[in-house]
Enzyme design. Structure first.
Site, PDB file in Angstrom:
ATOM      1  N   TYR A   9       0.863  -1.185   0.000  1.00  0.00           N
ATOM      2  CA  TYR A   9       0.000   0.000   0.000  1.00  0.00           C
ATOM      3  C   TYR A   9       0.896   1.230   0.000  1.00  0.00           C
ATOM      4  CZ  TYR A   9      -3.367   3.499   1.606  1.00  0.00           C
ATOM      5  OH  TYR A   9      -4.156   4.618   1.711  1.00  0.00           O
ATOM      6  N   ASP A  59       9.428   3.858  -0.893  1.00  0.00           N
ATOM      7  CA  ASP A  59       8.362   4.362  -0.035  1.00  0.00           C
ATOM      8  C   ASP A  59       8.779   4.061   1.398  1.00  0.00           C
ATOM      9  OD1 ASP A  59       6.193   4.763   1.580  1.00  0.00           O
ATOM     10  OD2 ASP A  59       4.742   3.796   0.258  1.00  0.00           O
ATOM     11  N   LYS A  99       4.362   9.899   8.060  1.00  0.00           N
ATOM     12  CA  LYS A  99       4.137   9.317   9.389  1.00  0.00           C
ATOM     13  C   LYS A  99       5.066   9.858  10.487  1.00  0.00           C
ATOM     14  CE  LYS A  99       1.878   5.112   7.688  1.00  0.00           C
ATOM     15  NZ  LYS A  99       0.477   5.459   7.659  1.00  0.00           N
TER      16      LYS A  99
HETATM   17  C1  LIG Z   1       3.922   2.328   3.100  1.00  0.00           C
HETATM   18  C2  LIG Z   1       2.887   3.399   3.046  1.00  0.00           C
HETATM   19  N1  LIG Z   1       2.947   4.348   2.098  1.00  0.00           N
HETATM   20  C3  LIG Z   1       2.054   5.339   2.012  1.00  0.00           C
HETATM   21  C4  LIG Z   1       1.004   5.411   2.896  1.00  0.00           C
HETATM   22  C5  LIG Z   1       0.008   6.507   2.792  1.00  0.00           C
HETATM   23  O1  LIG Z   1       0.203   7.436   3.823  1.00  0.00           O
HETATM   24  P1  LIG Z   1      -0.968   8.381   4.296  1.00  0.00           P
HETATM   25  O2  LIG Z   1      -1.982   7.537   4.998  1.00  0.00           O
HETATM   26  O3  LIG Z   1      -0.280   9.371   5.204  1.00  0.00           O
HETATM   27  O4  LIG Z   1      -1.520   9.030   3.085  1.00  0.00           O
HETATM   28  C6  LIG Z   1       0.885   4.453   3.912  1.00  0.00           C
HETATM   29  C7  LIG Z   1      -0.213   4.516   4.877  1.00  0.00           C
HETATM   30  O5  LIG Z   1      -0.431   3.673   5.694  1.00  0.00           O
HETATM   31  C8  LIG Z   1       1.854   3.416   3.980  1.00  0.00           C
HETATM   32  O6  LIG Z   1       1.778   2.461   4.908  1.00  0.00           O
END
Ligand SMILES: Cc1ncc(COP(=O)(O)O)c(C=O)c1O
Length: 455
Positions: A164, A266, A294
């Site tokens: 994700y 990511d 985060k």
């Molecule tokens: C690995 C990863 N990338 C991107 C995101 C998206 O982040 P956000 O919820 O701050 O948009 C998440 C969210 O859980 C994530 O776990």
């Protein structure tokens, strides 16, 4: 195959019923509030994934390593807002930084002076020279995709099956593809994660299993001249914790560059949780672009996209607009600066390793009770997979019976440990303010459940 017990699923169901009833009993106010909230908040929550059976956990407040629900039950927090609060809740330095800044004005849509020291910190930790800020992980990975397409003049994005990266269309593909839709392992289907995506979106995002370098090389051999770039979570954190095989990340970077494609990490979840320099520091592989969010902002909405001079060239020269009203928001920048300069210092990661060492006691429980389970941790992140062989890629999860991790989650919750709902998908995140006994509580609870299901 090691010698393990066969878990009695009828017993698991019976225990789950008992644990659910015990939770309901402690949650009179939460259950009533859910009914009130549903009148105006779909599902009674603000984000669909905040709802998890038997009911959402409504939080009142957090302090240090603990959170209290609205029924005033206290928990050691292993959820930590999906890993955001690795510095602990209401850290006095963050409270002070926000208090100082809020009195000076909270939004101008113009840069404030805190943005530069934040960028400098990120450069020191990653070696990447250029940074822009946003408000979420979704925005950061959206920027990464757009930069990769704009820079290469190509359209196709390669991602990992079962990861994700946020809720924008380009990457809401094959996030949790069901077994009957996922297609063959060597050429997985591009499965839309949600209704409402523009038809054809999935034609532009293809995916390969994690830890399968040959699979990625094969896709590049077939379609390399169409691929703008590949985005990878260097440690998968939504199939429990899945570590990369030795040489895997280096191999991906190499195959991307051989074919003129860009390589992006990511690090929304791994950033500031798996090490001072994130996964880049742990594994010694520097991508062209990296997305953070985060834990960066210590609980304020945040996101960052960073890159090499070459990768950020279009943003630097102004031919690609990386934009947002709240980008570099003064409150976020003030909290982030203190978070990076004064709290999540290298010492913080020593403490996370000490906590991890206590949590590794779960490994002894697994051995003692011959559980069909395995454990993986990396600094603040960890998971127990209800599988005798550690999860190595998304498809391995299909063999896990959801009922067992669901019981494990409820069991901890009823004994003062709050973990991310989502059972087998989710990892835990510890915090630098946890005490030894907070870590031991997790292990003791785990042993209690092990004894109950080994009856
Ligand atoms: C690995 C990863 N990338 C991107 C995101 C998206 O982040 P956000 O919820 O701050 O948009 C998440 C969210 O859980 C994530 O776990």
């Amino acid at each position: 195959m090691t010698d393990t017990i066969q878990i009695d699923l009828a017993l698991v169901e019976e225990l789950t019923k008992r644990e659910t009833a015990a939770l309901d009993e402690k949650h009179a106010r939460s259950l009533a509030y859910r009914e009130e909230a549903r009148a105006h908040l779909p599902g009674g929550v603000s984000s669909s994934w905040q709802s998890w059976p038997p009911h959402p956990i409504y939080v009142d407040r957090g302090e240090g390593a603990y959170v209290w629900d609205i029924d005033q039950n206290r928990y050691v927090d292993y959820h930590n807002g999906y890993g955001v609060m690795v510095m602990g809740h209401a850290h006095p330095k963050i409270v002070e930084a926000v208090r100082r800044r809020v009195a000076l004005g909270t939004h101008f849509a113009q840069p404030t002076e805190d943005a530069l020291p934040v960028a400098e910190q990120l450069t020191e930790r990653t070696g990447l020279p250029y940074w822009r800020f946003g408000n979420s992980g979704t925005e950061a990975t959206l920027d990464a995709v757009r930069i990769m397409r704009a820079t290469t003049g190509r359209d196709l994005i390669l991602k990992i099956e079962g990861t994700y990266h946020g809720h924008h269309d380009a990457l809401m593909v094959s996030v949790f593809p069901p077994e009957d839709k996922a297609g063959p392992r060597d050429h997985p289907n591009s499965v839309p994660q949600t209704p409402g995506m523009i038809p054809g979106t999935t034609d532009w995002t293809i995916n390969v299993p994690f830890n399968d370098l040959e699979g990625a090389q094969r896709i590049f051999a077939e379609r390399g001249d169409e691929i703008a770039g590949m985005i990878v979570e260097p440690v998968m954190t939504n199939c429990g914790v899945v570590l990369p095989d030795d040489g895997y990340l280096e191999g991906l970077k190499e195959v991307c560059h051989t074919h003129g494609a860009m390589f992006a990490f990511d690090e929304v979840k791994t950033g500031f949780t798996v090490g001072w320099g994130g996964a880049i520091g742990v594994f010694g592989v520097t991508p062209d672009l990296v997305a953070f969010a985060k834990a960066l902002g210590a609980g304020l909405p945040c996101g960052a996209i960073g890159g090499t001079e070459e990768a950020m060239a279009r943003v630097i020269e102004g031919s690609l607009d990386q934009v947002g009203t709240f980008n570099g928001n003064p409150l976020t920048m003030a909290a982030t600066r203190v978070n990076l300069e004064e709290i999540l210092t290298e010492d913080a990661y020593v403490r996370l390793d000490e906590i991890d060492a206590i949590l590794r006691g779960c490994d002894d429980v697994i051995a003692k009770y011959k559980l069909p389970a395995s454990m993986k941790t990396l600094s603040a992140k960890g998971s127990i997979d209800w599988s005798t062989t550690p999860i190595h890629e998304y498809r391995d999860l299909w063999a896990i019976d959801d009922r067992i991790p669901q019981l494990a989650w409820l069991w901890q919750l009823n004994r003062g440990v709050f973990k991310s709902p989502g059972s087998k998908w989710e990892s835990w995140t510890t915090s630098i303010v946890m005490r030894d006994e907070d870590a031991q509580r997790y292990v003791d609870n785990f042993e209690g459940m092990a004894a109950a299901i080994s009856r």
